[in-house]
Scaffold this motif. Structure first.
Motif, PDB file in Angstrom:
ATOM      1  N   THR A 122       0.866  -1.143   0.074  1.00 29.19           N
ATOM      2  CA  THR A 122       0.066   0.066  -0.194  1.00 29.19           C
ATOM      3  C   THR A 122       0.929   1.250   0.012  1.00 29.19           C
ATOM      4  O   THR A 122       0.790   2.216  -0.908  1.00 29.19           O
ATOM      5  N   GLY A 123       1.934   1.123   0.845  1.00 32.98           N
ATOM      6  CA  GLY A 123       2.863   2.354   0.759  1.00 32.98           C
ATOM      7  C   GLY A 123       3.543   2.451  -0.403  1.00 32.98           C
ATOM      8  O   GLY A 123       3.858   3.655  -0.825  1.00 32.98           O
ATOM      9  N   ARG A 179       2.679   1.483  -3.433  1.00 31.23           N
ATOM     10  CA  ARG A 179       2.041   1.985  -4.617  1.00 31.23           C
ATOM     11  C   ARG A 179       1.714   3.413  -4.392  1.00 31.23           C
ATOM     12  O   ARG A 179       1.826   4.104  -5.551  1.00 31.23           O
ATOM     13  N   ASP A 180       1.655   3.990  -3.225  1.00 31.80           N
ATOM     14  CA  ASP A 180       1.437   5.329  -3.101  1.00 31.80           C
ATOM     15  C   ASP A 180       2.654   6.028  -3.584  1.00 31.80           C
ATOM     16  O   ASP A 180       2.628   7.055  -4.350  1.00 31.80           O
ATOM     17  N   ARG A 181       3.916   5.638  -3.274  1.00 30.98           N
ATOM     18  CA  ARG A 181       5.139   6.367  -3.677  1.00 30.98           C
ATOM     19  C   ARG A 181       5.207   6.162  -5.202  1.00 30.98           C
ATOM     20  O   ARG A 181       5.929   7.168  -5.694  1.00 30.98           O
ATOM     21  N   SER A 197       2.801   8.557  -6.895  1.00 28.92           N
ATOM     22  CA  SER A 197       3.422   9.959  -6.417  1.00 28.92           C
ATOM     23  C   SER A 197       4.577  10.187  -7.675  1.00 28.92           C
ATOM     24  O   SER A 197       4.772  11.254  -7.824  1.00 28.92           O
TER      25      SER A 197
END
Length: 561
Positions: A93-94, A96-98, A101
């Motif tokens: 999850t983290g 994928r966000d990075r 971004s």
């Protein structure tokens, strides 16, 4: 492999507790399962011997141990699935966000957005096997091997020697599956997957033209060819994995035979009892399955390595761009002016193009001002709109929104400050309310009805018995073209941006509907500035000022009325 190791370290640093507890809980059912076989075999044999010889045997302690191991094994299996997957999904999850971004900051051009999204999805899906199918099975197998070696050493050197030979055989097999990994077929499967996505998307999007010009069968054949290539590559990888598993099973069966002989000799020489010998043999029966669990992950390492390399490179690129953004944000603090938006010597070129689509463009829009951007088709008007909304970023020059560099604005702030209305505003296969709340998730039903009234769609929706809960078909099926455009307008009215960008908003509408939509928009836009990519007279009539893009570039900043 270096990037795979980096992903492992990243997951470990992300949450050391979840990383460690997942491995610990995965170890419990493995040990419990092996011990359950061993203790059960020992207990049954010892009970048989006690029954024939009349010797005393405490049956309560072994029975309790067997029940406890069975419970630990069952609960451990469940806990292993929950905790190892939880550790993986937390990290992904983290990650994928990075990655998202990083892509947003680096503006990955030169590829179709569908390809980038599809590749990102597949890469993240591939990385969920790093912890589940590589780290956990390898560590569990290594810890179990050390414990078994210690037990064999305490019982018999001969048993330890036999065990060491076969444990080394499994280690060699694991090394072969890693060192001789089928990288060629992994790359072929990867490329074929991309080709299927691209060709299928082209087939669906262009099916009308393909049918008209007789190219439908050829396009479908292209998808089938790519699918066949992917299937062959995948089959080759699966076949290799099957052979590795078969080799592991063969090692296990030879090991079982060797341990059986060593156990018989040990029991005959008095090194340990018959019940212990049976327990040792049954423990060995569980080992092929345990050690084979690490082979699929090692066999799939080339595919994982490709995904890890792309993911790490994307994150690095995004971090580099964000560092540049920080410098630009400091520069933005030195800027003066209150223009709603300002282009300062902006140039942009699409990948593969021989020249800039816009070159050295400078112009400003004051707060509350309506500016129409005119010019011949293909001169770059829509590119200017995309630049103003940061859907693409300039190759040279700077764009400022309310005096701040556009690149320095956080994504959430930017999307609250700029609203884009285009001819292709997408409507989802969902309720009218859900389509409107994309712009304002917390909007009340009263606010939704007010927005529909502003867009002259309130009466039309109120005639539907389901009202805001009426279901729209895919792409807004059930509404006419003009009604779809008004619904998009109502969605825009739920925002309160500093700048509206109208990119061919009335394209495809008749003159009367176009004028009504524009009048409605102008009446309810508030104090926001407006940039119109103009094609029609009614759009030009709405403007306070008209900027001819071609003349603007020729004059390096001169605006023509």
């Amino acid at each position: 492999m270096k990037t795979v190791w980096q992903i492992i370290l990243e997951q470990y640093r992300y949450s050391r507790f979840h990383f460690g507890i997942g491995i610990l809980v995965a170890l419990l059912p493995t040990l419990a399962g092996a011990l359950l076989l061993g203790v059960s075999g020992w207990f049954i044999t010892a009970a048989a011997i006690a029954g024939t010889t009349g010797a005393f045997l405490n049956i309560f302690v072994p029975s309790a141990i067997i029940r406890a191991l069975a419970i630990i094994r069952t609960a451990g299996r469940y806990g292993e699935r929950v905790l190892t997957h939880d550790a993986t999904f937390r990290f992904l999850t983290g990650l994928r966000d990075r990655v998202f971004s990083a892509i947003a900051h680096s503006n990955e051009r030169g590829q179709r957005s569908g390809l980038v999204l599809n590749r990102l999805t597949l890469d993240i899906a591939a990385l969920d096997t790093v912890y589940l199918r590589l780290v956990v099975p390898l560590l569990v197998a290594a810890i179990l091997a050390l414990l078994l070696a210690l037990i064999w050493w305490t019982l018999s050197f001969q048993l330890f020697l036999v065990g060491s030979v076969f444990l080394s055989s499994w280690a060699v097999l694991a090394w072969i599956s890693f060192a001789k990994a089928d990288r060629k077929n992994a790359r072929r499967e990867d490329a074929a997957s991309d080709a299927i996505g691209l060709r299928a998307a082209d087939l669906i999007a262009g099916r009308r033209d393909l049918a008209i010009y007789g190219g439908l069968n050829e396009a479908a054949r292209g998808v089938s060819i790519a699918d066949d290539r992917q299937a062959k590559a995948h089959e080759a990888l699966e076949e290799r994995s099957t052979w590795l598993t078969a080799a592991s099973t063969l090692i296990g069966q030879l090991f079982l035979a060797a341990v059986l002989m060593a156990a018989v000799l040990g029991a005959a020489s008095g090194g340990f009892g018959i019940a212990t010998a049976v327990g040792l043999v049954l423990v060995v029966m569980a080992l092929p399955e345990i050690f084979s669990m690490m082979l699929p992950g090692l066999a799939g390492l080339p595919r994982i390595a490709l995904a890890a390399r792309r993911t790490v490179n994307r994150v690095r690129a995004g971090n580099a761009v964000q560092s540049v953004d920080q410098v630009q944000e400091i520069d933005a603090a030195l800027e003066v002016g209150t223009d709603a938006i300002a282009f300062e010597k902006v140039s942009f070129r699409y990948p593969g193009a021989t020249g800039n689509v816009i070159d050295d463009v400078s112009f400003q829009i004051r707060p509350g001002e309506v500016v129409a951007l005119s010019g011949r088709s293909g001169c770059g008007k829509s590119t200017v709109a995309a630049l103003a909304s940061r859907l693409v970023t300039p190759d040279r020059g700077r764009i400022c929104l309310a005096g701040r560099s556009l690149d320095s604005l956080p994504e959430e702030t930017l999307r609250q400050s700029v609203t884009v209305l285009s001819q292709r505003a997408y409507l989802f296969n969902d309720t009218v309310a859900a389509n409107l709340r994309i712009a304002a998730p917390l909007a009340s039903d009263g606010e939704l009805w007010a927005a529909l009234e502003k867009a002259a769609l309130g009466e039309r929706m109120s005639r539907n018995a389901e009202g805001l809960q009426a279901i729209l078909g895919e792409g807004g099926v059930g509404l006419s073209g003009g009604e779809q455009r008004r619904l998009a307008l109502a969605r825009a009215f739920l925002t309160r941006p500093d700048l509206f960008i109208l990119d061919e908003m009335t394209e495809g509408l008749d003159e009367g509907t176009s004028k009504e939509v524009l009048d409605r928009f102008n009446s309810h836009r508030g104090s926001a500035a407006v940039l119109i990519v103009a094609h029609k007279k009614c759009e030009l009539d709405l403007a306070d000022r008209i900027v001819n893009l071609r003349a603007l570039q020729a004059a390096s900043g001169e605006e023509v009325r």
